[in-house]
Design a protein around this motif. Structure first.
Motif, mmCIF file in Angstrom:
data_model
loop_
_atom_site.group_PDB
_atom_site.id
_atom_site.type_symbol
_atom_site.label_atom_id
_atom_site.label_comp_id
_atom_site.label_asym_id
_atom_site.label_seq_id
_atom_site.Cartn_x
_atom_site.Cartn_y
_atom_site.Cartn_z
ATOM 1 N N MET A 18 7.564 -19.994 5.716
ATOM 2 C CA MET A 18 7.735 -18.663 5.568
ATOM 3 C C MET A 18 6.804 -17.988 6.765
ATOM 4 N N SER A 35 16.296 -22.631 -6.744
ATOM 5 C CA SER A 35 16.304 -21.163 -6.879
ATOM 6 C C SER A 35 14.912 -20.559 -6.603
ATOM 7 N N ILE A 36 15.304 -19.329 -5.963
ATOM 8 C CA ILE A 36 13.988 -18.519 -5.611
ATOM 9 C C ILE A 36 14.236 -17.326 -6.397
ATOM 10 N N GLU A 45 15.994 -10.829 -8.070
ATOM 11 C CA GLU A 45 16.446 -11.266 -6.917
ATOM 12 C C GLU A 45 16.657 -12.566 -7.365
ATOM 13 N N TRP A 46 17.619 -13.091 -7.027
ATOM 14 C CA TRP A 46 18.009 -14.565 -7.654
ATOM 15 C C TRP A 46 18.629 -15.277 -6.289
ATOM 16 N N LEU A 47 17.795 -15.945 -5.603
ATOM 17 C CA LEU A 47 18.610 -16.736 -4.141
ATOM 18 C C LEU A 47 18.556 -18.098 -4.476
ATOM 19 N N ARG A 49 18.425 -21.808 -1.923
ATOM 20 C CA ARG A 49 17.660 -22.223 -0.881
ATOM 21 C C ARG A 49 18.057 -21.675 0.326
ATOM 22 N N PHE A 52 17.603 -17.884 0.763
ATOM 23 C CA PHE A 52 15.932 -17.384 0.944
ATOM 24 C C PHE A 52 15.270 -17.924 2.459
ATOM 25 N N VAL A 56 14.003 -15.278 5.068
ATOM 26 C CA VAL A 56 12.918 -15.457 5.804
ATOM 27 C C VAL A 56 12.962 -15.522 7.350
ATOM 28 N N ASP A 97 3.001 -16.913 -6.072
ATOM 29 C CA ASP A 97 4.215 -17.707 -6.310
ATOM 30 C C ASP A 97 4.054 -18.743 -7.281
ATOM 31 N N LYS A 113 11.137 -21.554 -7.480
ATOM 32 C CA LYS A 113 10.050 -20.712 -7.166
ATOM 33 C C LYS A 113 10.187 -19.351 -7.961
ATOM 34 N N TRP A 115 8.382 -15.448 -8.188
ATOM 35 C CA TRP A 115 7.624 -14.802 -7.330
ATOM 36 C C TRP A 115 7.145 -13.777 -8.115
#
Length: 119
Positions: A18, A35-36, A45-47, A49, A52, A56, A97, A113, A115
């Motif tokens: 990151m 999933s992030i 916010e559902w990203l 990999r 995400f 970044v 996180d 993850k 956060w």
């Protein structure tokens, strides 16, 4: 290397990935189906990999001589499952996180993850 040391190594890959916009490090740290998830303004916010990592990489990376903030506050391991609580900084904000990790083919990977961005 102990299981905890192996998990710390994955967390380190994640934080460095990151901080320095290192796509390769992030791909190594996260399972492809990870999933992030977190609250961004007034929505979730559902990203994936890949989404995400793309977000970044768009940010300005930290200077190469910078030591990124990485406070591993907790690691819990049960067999091939683990969780870690990490405080870090990204794009000028501080985050907490919660990382879920799974040992896959003898390697720890982040599978989820969640956060929280501190204000």
């Amino acid at each position: 290397m102990s299981e905890e040391q192996a998990i710390r190594a994955v967390v380190h890959l994640y934080v460095d990935g990151m901080a320095f916009a290192n796509e390769g490090a992030l791909r190594k740290a996260f399972h492809p189906n990870a999933s992030i998830v977190g609250n961004l303004e007034d929505s979730i916010e559902w990203l994936t990999r890949d989404a995400f990592i793309a977000a970044v990489v768009e940010e300005e990376p930290a200077p190469p001589d910078t030591q990124p903030l990485m406070e591993v506050e907790m690691i819990q391991i049960t067999g091939d499952a683990a969780s870690a609580k990490v405080v870090d900084e990204f794009a000028g904000s501080r985050y907490t996180d919660y990382l879920s990790l799974l040992k896959v083919d003898a390697r720890w990977l982040i599978v989820n993850k969640v956060w929280h961005r501190h204000t």
